[in-house]
Scaffold this motif. Structure first.
Motif, PDB file in Angstrom:
ATOM      1  N   ASP A 220       1.438  -1.376  -0.218  1.00  0.00           N
ATOM      2  CA  ASP A 220       0.015  -0.199  -0.072  1.00  0.00           C
ATOM      3  C   ASP A 220       0.898   1.160  -0.560  1.00  0.00           C
ATOM      4  OD1 ASP A 220      -2.827  -1.377   0.511  1.00  0.00           O
ATOM      5  OD2 ASP A 220      -2.698  -1.882   2.139  1.00  0.00           O
ATOM      6  N   VAL A 221       0.956   2.039  -1.330  1.00  0.00           N
ATOM      7  CA  VAL A 221       1.610   3.259  -0.953  1.00  0.00           C
ATOM      8  C   VAL A 221       0.672   4.156  -0.822  1.00  0.00           C
ATOM      9  CG1 VAL A 221       3.016   5.125  -3.099  1.00  0.00           C
ATOM     10  CG2 VAL A 221       2.908   2.468  -3.063  1.00  0.00           C
ATOM     11  N   GLN A 222       0.706   4.878   0.470  1.00  0.00           N
ATOM     12  CA  GLN A 222       0.476   6.450   0.746  1.00  0.00           C
ATOM     13  C   GLN A 222       1.069   7.657   0.768  1.00  0.00           C
ATOM     14  OE1 GLN A 222      -1.169   6.066   4.522  1.00  0.00           O
ATOM     15  NE2 GLN A 222      -2.398   8.001   4.710  1.00  0.00           N
ATOM     16  N   VAL A 223       0.337   8.674   0.029  1.00  0.00           N
ATOM     17  CA  VAL A 223       1.022   9.824  -0.998  1.00  0.00           C
ATOM     18  C   VAL A 223      -0.318  10.363  -0.132  1.00  0.00           C
ATOM     19  CG1 VAL A 223       2.302   8.670  -2.524  1.00  0.00           C
ATOM     20  CG2 VAL A 223      -0.513   9.628  -2.723  1.00  0.00           C
ATOM     21  N   PRO A 280       5.589 -19.648  -4.323  1.00  0.00           N
ATOM     22  CA  PRO A 280       5.035 -19.692  -2.315  1.00  0.00           C
ATOM     23  C   PRO A 280       6.378 -19.260  -1.746  1.00  0.00           C
ATOM     24  CG  PRO A 280       4.781 -21.675  -4.069  1.00  0.00           C
ATOM     25  CD  PRO A 280       5.176 -20.736  -4.581  1.00  0.00           C
ATOM     26  N   GLY A 281       6.132 -18.564  -0.867  1.00  0.00           N
ATOM     27  CA  GLY A 281       6.819 -18.131  -0.126  1.00  0.00           C
ATOM     28  C   GLY A 281       8.044 -17.048   0.068  1.00  0.00           C
ATOM     29  N   LYS A 282       8.408 -16.512  -0.678  1.00  0.00           N
ATOM     30  CA  LYS A 282       8.860 -15.015  -1.653  1.00  0.00           C
ATOM     31  C   LYS A 282       8.222 -13.861  -1.148  1.00  0.00           C
ATOM     32  CE  LYS A 282      11.752 -18.218  -2.687  1.00  0.00           C
ATOM     33  NZ  LYS A 282      13.243 -18.741  -2.016  1.00  0.00           N
ATOM     34  N   ALA A 283       6.685 -13.906  -0.934  1.00  0.00           N
ATOM     35  CA  ALA A 283       5.921 -12.696  -0.973  1.00  0.00           C
ATOM     36  C   ALA A 283       6.590 -11.887  -0.462  1.00  0.00           C
ATOM     37  CB  ALA A 283       4.106 -13.049  -0.959  1.00  0.00           C
ATOM     38  N   LEU A 284       7.231 -12.210   1.663  1.00  0.00           N
ATOM     39  CA  LEU A 284       7.391 -11.052   1.781  1.00  0.00           C
ATOM     40  C   LEU A 284       8.612 -10.338   1.160  1.00  0.00           C
ATOM     41  CD1 LEU A 284       7.189 -10.403   5.137  1.00  0.00           C
ATOM     42  CD2 LEU A 284       8.683 -11.831   5.878  1.00  0.00           C
ATOM     43  N   GLY A 285       9.350 -11.291   0.802  1.00  0.00           N
ATOM     44  CA  GLY A 285      10.973 -10.867   0.173  1.00  0.00           C
ATOM     45  C   GLY A 285      10.357  -9.791  -0.892  1.00  0.00           C
ATOM     46  N   VAL A 286       9.039 -10.488  -1.653  1.00  0.00           N
ATOM     47  CA  VAL A 286       9.065  -9.618  -2.751  1.00  0.00           C
ATOM     48  C   VAL A 286       8.307  -7.932  -2.126  1.00  0.00           C
ATOM     49  CG1 VAL A 286       7.687  -8.862  -4.476  1.00  0.00           C
ATOM     50  CG2 VAL A 286       9.179 -11.795  -4.436  1.00  0.00           C
ATOM     51  N   GLU A 287       7.847  -8.299  -1.154  1.00  0.00           N
ATOM     52  CA  GLU A 287       7.077  -7.439  -0.975  1.00  0.00           C
ATOM     53  C   GLU A 287       8.532  -5.984  -0.597  1.00  0.00           C
ATOM     54  OE1 GLU A 287       4.403  -8.222   2.212  1.00  0.00           O
ATOM     55  OE2 GLU A 287       2.943  -8.139   0.936  1.00  0.00           O
ATOM     56  N   ARG A 288       8.950  -6.447   0.601  1.00  0.00           N
ATOM     57  CA  ARG A 288      10.385  -5.741   1.114  1.00  0.00           C
ATOM     58  C   ARG A 288      11.342  -4.385  -0.018  1.00  0.00           C
ATOM     59  NH1 ARG A 288      12.333  -9.972   5.287  1.00  0.00           N
ATOM     60  NH2 ARG A 288      11.186  -9.618   6.766  1.00  0.00           N
ATOM     61  N   GLU A 289      11.120  -5.569  -1.213  1.00  0.00           N
ATOM     62  CA  GLU A 289      12.027  -5.287  -2.231  1.00  0.00           C
ATOM     63  C   GLU A 289      11.675  -4.110  -3.129  1.00  0.00           C
ATOM     64  OE1 GLU A 289      15.759  -4.314  -4.346  1.00  0.00           O
ATOM     65  OE2 GLU A 289      15.335  -5.351  -2.737  1.00  0.00           O
ATOM     66  N   LEU A 290       9.804  -4.540  -3.454  1.00  0.00           N
ATOM     67  CA  LEU A 290       9.249  -3.924  -4.074  1.00  0.00           C
ATOM     68  C   LEU A 290       8.888  -2.079  -3.621  1.00  0.00           C
ATOM     69  CD1 LEU A 290       7.190  -3.039  -6.703  1.00  0.00           C
ATOM     70  CD2 LEU A 290       5.213  -4.474  -5.457  1.00  0.00           C
ATOM     71  N   ARG A 291       8.519  -2.023  -1.928  1.00  0.00           N
ATOM     72  CA  ARG A 291       8.819  -1.167  -1.116  1.00  0.00           C
ATOM     73  C   ARG A 291      10.068  -0.128  -1.357  1.00  0.00           C
ATOM     74  NH1 ARG A 291       6.967  -4.640   3.483  1.00  0.00           N
ATOM     75  NH2 ARG A 291       4.523  -4.447   3.143  1.00  0.00           N
ATOM     76  N   TRP A 292      11.076  -0.841  -1.273  1.00  0.00           N
ATOM     77  CA  TRP A 292      12.510  -0.267  -1.206  1.00  0.00           C
ATOM     78  C   TRP A 292      12.326   1.345  -2.732  1.00  0.00           C
ATOM     79  CZ3 TRP A 292      17.062  -0.223   0.835  1.00  0.00           C
ATOM     80  CH2 TRP A 292      17.993   0.390   1.089  1.00  0.00           C
ATOM     81  N   ARG A 293      12.310  -0.503  -4.593  1.00  0.00           N
ATOM     82  CA  ARG A 293      12.284   0.390  -5.676  1.00  0.00           C
ATOM     83  C   ARG A 293      11.235   1.655  -5.317  1.00  0.00           C
ATOM     84  NH1 ARG A 293      15.251  -2.661  -8.758  1.00  0.00           N
ATOM     85  NH2 ARG A 293      16.419  -4.788  -7.906  1.00  0.00           N
ATOM     86  N   ILE A 294       9.740   1.396  -4.906  1.00  0.00           N
ATOM     87  CA  ILE A 294       8.443   1.941  -4.853  1.00  0.00           C
ATOM     88  C   ILE A 294       9.635   3.503  -4.148  1.00  0.00           C
ATOM     89  CG2 ILE A 294       6.360   2.897  -4.539  1.00  0.00           C
ATOM     90  CD1 ILE A 294       5.910   0.008  -5.178  1.00  0.00           C
ATOM     91  N   LYS A 295      10.217   3.143  -3.276  1.00  0.00           N
ATOM     92  CA  LYS A 295      10.299   4.788  -2.574  1.00  0.00           C
ATOM     93  C   LYS A 295      10.918   5.486  -3.297  1.00  0.00           C
ATOM     94  CE  LYS A 295      10.341   7.168   1.292  1.00  0.00           C
ATOM     95  NZ  LYS A 295      12.032   8.004   0.692  1.00  0.00           N
ATOM     96  N   ALA A 300      12.431  10.160  -6.381  1.00  0.00           N
ATOM     97  CA  ALA A 300      13.174  10.117  -8.235  1.00  0.00           C
ATOM     98  C   ALA A 300      12.245  11.686  -8.680  1.00  0.00           C
ATOM     99  CB  ALA A 300      13.325   9.700  -9.035  1.00  0.00           C
ATOM    100  N   GLU A 301      10.824  11.713  -8.431  1.00  0.00           N
ATOM    101  CA  GLU A 301       9.581  12.425  -8.638  1.00  0.00           C
ATOM    102  C   GLU A 301       9.388  13.590  -8.029  1.00  0.00           C
ATOM    103  OE1 GLU A 301       8.461  12.100 -11.818  1.00  0.00           O
ATOM    104  OE2 GLU A 301       9.832  10.509 -11.967  1.00  0.00           O
ATOM    105  N   GLY A 302       9.482  13.428  -6.779  1.00  0.00           N
ATOM    106  CA  GLY A 302       9.598  14.374  -5.919  1.00  0.00           C
ATOM    107  C   GLY A 302       8.217  14.028  -5.131  1.00  0.00           C
ATOM    108  N   VAL A 303       7.634  12.508  -5.015  1.00  0.00           N
ATOM    109  CA  VAL A 303       6.139  12.702  -4.049  1.00  0.00           C
ATOM    110  C   VAL A 303       6.588  11.777  -3.004  1.00  0.00           C
ATOM    111  CG1 VAL A 303       4.409  11.193  -4.205  1.00  0.00           C
ATOM    112  CG2 VAL A 303       4.931  12.256  -6.842  1.00  0.00           C
ATOM    113  N   GLN A 304       5.979  13.021  -2.564  1.00  0.00           N
ATOM    114  CA  GLN A 304       6.447  11.862  -0.682  1.00  0.00           C
ATOM    115  C   GLN A 304       5.308  11.401  -0.104  1.00  0.00           C
ATOM    116  OE1 GLN A 304       7.048  15.838   1.848  1.00  0.00           O
ATOM    117  NE2 GLN A 304       6.686  14.311   3.868  1.00  0.00           N
ATOM    118  N   LEU A 305       6.121  10.584   0.506  1.00  0.00           N
ATOM    119  CA  LEU A 305       4.964   8.989   1.433  1.00  0.00           C
ATOM    120  C   LEU A 305       5.235   9.317   2.394  1.00  0.00           C
ATOM    121  CD1 LEU A 305       6.878   5.670   0.209  1.00  0.00           C
ATOM    122  CD2 LEU A 305       5.029   6.445  -0.486  1.00  0.00           C
TER     123      LEU A 305
END
Length: 326
Positions: A220-223, A280-295, A300-305
């Protein structure tokens, strides 16, 4: 010579006629019963031989059946890459071997137990009292060991229905962890902190298998509500595409990263839901990496979470400044 007072008289020596009569009686008894003994011995020997041969044949038939099922399943999985990922071959083999072991033990017990009862009947032993006593003892044992019976029956159904296997991560209600061993009475789990849980099968009321099929990684990305939604969507999509092309995440993802849309909207903020299917079993790691990249992409676009707590603190500061000016 007269016997001394108090002396024991010598034993009487049997006469030749008495010894001959005793020998004739024994010989006649043996002559009358040798046919019965011979027939009974042959019958018992045949029963034991037939039971042994039948037991060997049935056990080999069960073993061949289990191997054939494994070969057919491996051939089907080799022709379907997705099925090969969903169902682990080693897990399938262990499950089949466990079921085969149970079937072999049950067949041996039934065959040899039946043979023993037939042999006792051949020897002229009345089985009615024995069976009645065994029935009463079985009922008493069933009441006394009902938890054990429940554990064993539940374990057998878990194996037959393939609810989980060795290596699966499961939530068994009583404990959560990785399955180390499945027994007919107890399931052994390795917890997240390294502890080992021994969970009785009869106490498992429901099982959540986290290693079957596929998993979903959700972020969930909250802006702020004033941000440009097109810019936010583009940044999240770019981060998802970058993740899908990077190693080892490209092997963990089973589809593209999807921007599902707005999950909630308020006067101060809006929440964008992002999801992707994973192994299966990889969702937690993917969530962490995806948050990192989305942040990083949003920065870079100047959007603050933001989050609810920061918005509340900011609203409090604005209220204090307004009161100060008044």
């Amino acid at each position: 010579m007269p016997l001394l007072s108090g002396a024991t008289p010598p034993p009487a020596v049997p006469s030749i006629e008495e010894a001959r009569r005793t020998a004739d009686t024994a010989a006649g008894w043996i002559e009358r019963n040798w046919e019965f003994w011979l027939a009974g011995g042959i019958r018992i020997a045949l029963i034991l031989v037939v039971a042994f041969v039948l037991n060997v044949v049935v056990r080999r038939a069960i073993t061949k059946f289990v191997r054939r099922v494994n070969r057919n399943a491996e051939a089907e999985a080799s022709g379907n890459a997705l099925r090969g990922l969903l169902v682990n071959a080693e897990r399938r083999r262990q499950r089949s071997e466990a079921i085969g072991s149970v079937l072999r033990s049950v067949s041996s017990l039934l065959i040899m137990g039946t043979a023993v009862l037939i042999v006792l009947s051949t020897l002229g032993i009345n089985l009615a009292p024995l069976l009645a006593s065994a029935g009463v003892a079985g009922v008493a044992l069933g009441f006394g060991a009902r938890n054990l019976v429940t554990d064993v029956l539940t374990g057998m159904f878990m194996l037959l229905e393939d609810q989980y296997g060795v290596g699966d991560r499961v939530d068994a209600g009583e404990a959560t962890g990785t399955v180390l061993e499945i027994g007919l009475r107890v399931t052994k789990l390795r917890g997240d902190d390294g502890e080992i849980w021994y969970v009785r099968n009869g106490e498992i009321k429901r099982v959540g298998n986290l290693s079957q099929g596929w998993a979903t990684a959700s972020v969930d990305v909250q802006v702020r509500a004033t941000e440009n939604l097109d810019v936010v969507r583009a940044a999240i999509a770019a981060a998802g595409e970058e993740l899908a092309k990077s190693e080892p995440w490209d092997e963990h993802l089973w589809g593209g990263v999807e921007v599902l849309g707005l999950d909630s909207v308020t006067l101060e903020s809006m929440t964008v839901r992002v999801a992707v299917k994973t192994m299966p079993g990889k969702a937690l790691g993917v969530e962490r990496e995806l948050r990192w990249r989305i942040k990083r992409a949003l920065d870079a676009e100047g959007v603050q979470l933001v989050d609810d707590e920061s918005l509340a603190v900011e609203a409090g500061r604005v209220s204090l400044r307004k009161d100060a000016r008044d």
